[in-house]
Scaffold this active site. Structure first.
Site, PDB file in Angstrom:
ATOM      1  N   HIS A   1      22.916  -1.898  32.731  1.00 36.93           N
ATOM      2  CA  HIS A   1      21.553  -1.795  33.290  1.00 36.93           C
ATOM      3  C   HIS A   1      21.031  -3.182  33.702  1.00 36.93           C
ATOM      4  CE1 HIS A   1      17.680   0.844  33.194  1.00 36.93           C
ATOM      5  NE2 HIS A   1      17.648  -0.033  34.192  1.00 36.93           N
ATOM      6  N   ILE A   2      21.696  -3.750  34.702  1.00 32.86           N
ATOM      7  CA  ILE A   2      21.391  -5.125  35.123  1.00 32.86           C
ATOM      8  C   ILE A   2      20.814  -5.186  36.534  1.00 32.86           C
ATOM      9  CG2 ILE A   2      23.043  -6.284  33.608  1.00 32.86           C
ATOM     10  CD1 ILE A   2      25.023  -6.350  35.961  1.00 32.86           C
TER      11      ILE A   2
ATOM     12  N   GLU B   1      21.152   5.856  27.269  1.00 32.60           N
ATOM     13  CA  GLU B   1      21.365   4.415  27.054  1.00 32.60           C
ATOM     14  C   GLU B   1      20.930   3.966  25.678  1.00 32.60           C
ATOM     15  OE1 GLU B   1      20.459   3.051  31.560  1.00 32.60           O
ATOM     16  OE2 GLU B   1      19.598   1.774  30.028  1.00 32.60           O
TER      17      GLU B   1
ATOM     18  N   ARG C   1      11.926   1.824  48.353  1.00 33.80           N
ATOM     19  CA  ARG C   1      12.193   0.400  48.596  1.00 33.80           C
ATOM     20  C   ARG C   1      13.672   0.064  48.412  1.00 33.80           C
ATOM     21  NH1 ARG C   1       6.959   0.474  45.662  1.00 33.80           N
ATOM     22  NH2 ARG C   1       8.278   1.302  44.028  1.00 33.80           N
TER      23      ARG C   1
ATOM     24  N   ARG D   1      18.397   6.160  37.452  1.00 34.09           N
ATOM     25  CA  ARG D   1      18.315   6.423  36.017  1.00 34.09           C
ATOM     26  C   ARG D   1      19.500   7.298  35.648  1.00 34.09           C
ATOM     27  NH1 ARG D   1      15.564   2.690  35.614  1.00 34.09           N
ATOM     28  NH2 ARG D   1      13.459   2.477  34.800  1.00 34.09           N
TER      29      ARG D   1
ATOM     30  N   SER E   1      15.502  12.604  50.745  1.00 35.32           N
ATOM     31  CA  SER E   1      14.396  12.197  49.898  1.00 35.32           C
ATOM     32  C   SER E   1      13.448  13.369  49.709  1.00 35.32           C
ATOM     33  CB  SER E   1      13.671  10.997  50.523  1.00 35.32           C
ATOM     34  OG  SER E   1      13.018  10.252  49.521  1.00 35.32           O
ATOM     35  N   ARG E   2      12.448  13.155  48.833  1.00 35.15           N
ATOM     36  CA  ARG E   2      11.480  14.236  48.591  1.00 35.15           C
ATOM     37  C   ARG E   2      10.753  14.584  49.886  1.00 35.15           C
ATOM     38  NH1 ARG E   2       7.175  13.406  43.865  1.00 35.15           N
ATOM     39  NH2 ARG E   2       6.681  11.536  45.049  1.00 35.15           N
TER      40      ARG E   2
HETATM   41  P1  NAP Z   1      10.385   3.876  45.241  1.00 34.99           P
HETATM   42  O1  NAP Z   1      10.112   2.883  46.309  1.00 34.99           O
HETATM   43  O2  NAP Z   1       9.234   4.648  44.670  1.00 34.99           O
HETATM   44  O3  NAP Z   1      11.481   4.901  45.790  1.00 34.99           O
HETATM   45  C1  NAP Z   1      11.812   6.104  45.182  1.00 34.99           C
HETATM   46  C2  NAP Z   1      12.059   7.108  46.283  1.00 34.99           C
HETATM   47  O4  NAP Z   1      12.584   8.317  45.684  1.00 34.99           O
HETATM   48  C3  NAP Z   1      10.788   7.501  47.039  1.00 34.99           C
HETATM   49  O5  NAP Z   1      11.070   7.521  48.399  1.00 34.99           O
HETATM   50  C4  NAP Z   1      10.513   8.896  46.518  1.00 34.99           C
HETATM   51  O6  NAP Z   1       9.844   9.716  47.422  1.00 34.99           O
HETATM   52  C5  NAP Z   1      11.912   9.412  46.291  1.00 34.99           C
HETATM   53  N1  NAP Z   1      11.911  10.612  45.484  1.00 34.99           N
HETATM   54  C6  NAP Z   1      10.990  11.020  44.565  1.00 34.99           C
HETATM   55  N2  NAP Z   1      11.327  12.212  44.078  1.00 34.99           N
HETATM   56  C7  NAP Z   1      12.466  12.578  44.712  1.00 34.99           C
HETATM   57  C8  NAP Z   1      13.272  13.732  44.654  1.00 34.99           C
HETATM   58  N3  NAP Z   1      12.967  14.771  43.856  1.00 34.99           N
HETATM   59  N4  NAP Z   1      14.382  13.774  45.429  1.00 34.99           N
HETATM   60  C9  NAP Z   1      14.672  12.760  46.253  1.00 34.99           C
HETATM   61  N5  NAP Z   1      13.920  11.651  46.370  1.00 34.99           N
HETATM   62  C10 NAP Z   1      12.841  11.557  45.594  1.00 34.99           C
HETATM   63  O7  NAP Z   1      11.085   3.195  44.011  1.00 34.99           O
HETATM   64  P2  NAP Z   1      12.127   1.956  44.014  1.00 34.99           P
HETATM   65  O8  NAP Z   1      11.405   0.707  43.759  1.00 34.99           O
HETATM   66  O9  NAP Z   1      13.020   2.089  45.187  1.00 34.99           O
HETATM   67  O10 NAP Z   1      12.946   2.308  42.676  1.00 34.99           O
HETATM   68  C11 NAP Z   1      13.670   3.511  42.598  1.00 34.99           C
HETATM   69  C12 NAP Z   1      14.159   3.776  41.195  1.00 34.99           C
HETATM   70  O11 NAP Z   1      15.186   2.859  40.881  1.00 34.99           O
HETATM   71  C13 NAP Z   1      13.105   3.534  40.095  1.00 34.99           C
HETATM   72  O12 NAP Z   1      12.325   4.701  39.890  1.00 34.99           O
HETATM   73  C14 NAP Z   1      13.933   3.197  38.893  1.00 34.99           C
HETATM   74  O13 NAP Z   1      14.202   4.351  38.140  1.00 34.99           O
HETATM   75  C15 NAP Z   1      15.238   2.676  39.486  1.00 34.99           C
HETATM   76  N6  NAP Z   1      15.439   1.225  39.238  1.00 34.99           N
HETATM   77  C16 NAP Z   1      16.490   0.834  38.493  1.00 34.99           C
HETATM   78  C17 NAP Z   1      16.736  -0.510  38.307  1.00 34.99           C
HETATM   79  C18 NAP Z   1      17.932  -0.971  37.529  1.00 34.99           C
HETATM   80  O14 NAP Z   1      17.852  -1.993  36.859  1.00 34.99           O
HETATM   81  N7  NAP Z   1      19.049  -0.269  37.605  1.00 34.99           N
HETATM   82  C19 NAP Z   1      15.872  -1.462  38.837  1.00 34.99           C
HETATM   83  C20 NAP Z   1      14.795  -1.027  39.585  1.00 34.99           C
HETATM   84  C21 NAP Z   1      14.581   0.332  39.787  1.00 34.99           C
HETATM   85  P3  NAP Z   1       8.249   9.710  47.570  1.00 34.99           P
HETATM   86  O15 NAP Z   1       7.974   8.551  48.493  1.00 34.99           O
HETATM   87  O16 NAP Z   1       7.926  11.032  48.160  1.00 34.99           O
HETATM   88  O17 NAP Z   1       7.688   9.512  46.196  1.00 34.99           O
HETATM   89  C1  GLV Z   2      14.659  -0.979  35.844  1.00 33.18           C
HETATM   90  O1  GLV Z   2      15.435  -0.119  35.591  1.00 33.18           O
HETATM   91  C2  GLV Z   2      13.361  -0.741  36.364  1.00 33.18           C
HETATM   92  O2  GLV Z   2      12.979   0.421  36.536  1.00 33.18           O
HETATM   93  O3  GLV Z   2      12.649  -1.730  36.613  1.00 33.18           O
END
Ligand code: NAP
Ligand code: GLV
Length: 326
Positions: free
Chosen positions: A292-293, A274, A158, A245, A179-180
């Site tokens: 981490h915002i 962190e 997403r 992360r 991506s995976r």
């Molecule tokens: P998401 O929709 O699940 O997207 C994650 C993507 O990464 C998926 O397409 C997944 O593939 C892929 N992936 C999984 N393993 C992988 C690998 N080994 N190599 C490459 N790609 C891989 O999640 P999202 O909502 O976009 O969020 C992504 C990440 O952002 C979260 O897991 C979280 O850690 C981080 N995040 C951080 C903040 C912040 O405050 N900084 C906020 C929100 C999220 P598959 O479809 O095959 O599983």
């Molecule tokens: C923030 O880092 C989250 O994973 O929602």
């Protein structure tokens, strides 16, 4: 029935939870200190449901100690590497997270960090505040343009898609995606195709991208995905952005690469240990640091609260939450 909330989350979501499960006692640890693993175990003992955040470690030992009566864990985050899903599944504990509602907010921070690091905005802010801005200078403060450059997106989910769309539509960037799974073989294939994105192997992406933005979850496979070797193979003008992360990057190696000019800059919202930062990171001018915002907008945090508590109410009443992970 008893629900334990490990951190203060938006009051509206606590009210919503109290209204949805009026028979439950609701206890909130309002901090500001985080609960240690021992305090969490002690204070959550007897709870039917726990609302936690990404700073709580919900491991197998904790789940085994609390189950039964524990039935539900709902985390106020989308990332869930802090929760042992296999243990939860084995014990019959339902786990939910908050996908989707923080996508735009987090993508905004990724783009903000990229623009800031490329155009040296925070560096200029420090310079100006220090009283060092004495005259306009044709040679000073030159950074990199983002328009028309090649961006490598790691993790075609997403947030990765939203960042790619912003940089493609707003800045005419070329998009490489790794991506995976091949994103062109997923439900999002047409979204990536609309952006003219191309799938790249890790080696291709790292070698070709002017900017690399990380959006994969932290898993055993992605831990230190960017290590000393990957940093070495990146372009010397490359900028690395991490809103995924911290441990997806080997932070000590990044400090060395930034110090030695192996890459030009970085924008980091997340850190390996962190809230501690790798030694030397804060001394560097070519890194932008954020606490981490990613999801920290009023709108996103309210929506996360709603999604998080609604999952508790649904699961406690025996219905499946749409955001159930296991
Ligand atoms: P998401 O929709 O699940 O997207 C994650 C993507 O990464 C998926 O397409 C997944 O593939 C892929 N992936 C999984 N393993 C992988 C690998 N080994 N190599 C490459 N790609 C891989 O999640 P999202 O909502 O976009 O969020 C992504 C990440 O952002 C979260 O897991 C979280 O850690 C981080 N995040 C951080 C903040 C912040 O405050 N900084 C906020 C929100 C999220 P598959 O479809 O095959 O599983
Ligand atoms: C923030 O880092 C989250 O994973 O929602």
């Amino acid at each position: 029935m008893w629900i334990f909330v490990t951190r203060a989350i938006p009051e509206a979501s606590l009210r919503r939870l109290a209204e949805a499960v009026p028979e439950a006692r609701l206890d909130v640890h309002r901090g500001p200190d985080l609960l240690s693993p021992e305090q969490l175990l002690d204070q959550a003992r007897g709870a039917d449901a726990i609302v936690c955040t990404l700073t709580d470690r919900i491991d197998a030992a904790l789940l085994e100690s609390l189950t039964p009566p524990l039935r539900v864990v709902s985390t106020f985050a989308v990332g869930h590497e802090n929760i042992d899903l296999e243990a939860a599944r084995r014990l019959g504990v339902r786990v939910a997270n908050t996908p989707g509602v923080l996508t735009e907010a987090t993508a905004e921070i990724a783009v903000a960090l990229l623009l800031d690091a490329a155009r040296r905005v925070s560096e200029g802010d420090r310079f100006t505040r220090a009283g060092r801005f004495e005259r306009w200078d044709p040679l000073a403060h030159r950074g990199q343009s983002v328009y028309g450059r090649t961006v490598g997106i790691v993790g075609a989910g997403r947030i990765g898609l939203r960042v790619a769309a912003t940089l493609r539509r707003g800045f005419d960037c070329e998009i490489l995606v790794h991506s995976r799974r091949d994103p062109f073989e997923t439900d999002a294939a047409s979204d990536w195709a609309d952006l003219g994105a191309r799938f790249a192997t890790k080696d291709e992406l790292i070698a070709a991208a002017d900017f690399v933005s990380l959006h994969c979850p932290l898993t055993p496979e992605t831990r230190h995905w960017i290590d000393a070797d990957a940093l070495d193979r990146m372009r010397d003008h490359a900028i690395l952005v991490n809103t995924a992360r911290g441990a997806v990057i080997e932070e000590a190696a990044l400090v060395r690469a930034l110090r030695e000019g192996a890459i030009a800059g970085a924008g980091l919202d997340v850190f390996e240990d962190e809230p501690r930062l790798a030694p030397g990171l804060t001394e560097l001018e070519n890194v932008v640091l954020a606490p981490h915002i990613g999801s920290a907008t009023h709108r996103a945090r309210e929506a996360m609260g709603r999604l998080c508590v609604d999952a508790v109410a649904l699961e406690l009443s025996g219905r499946a939450a749409p955001n159930r992970l296991v």
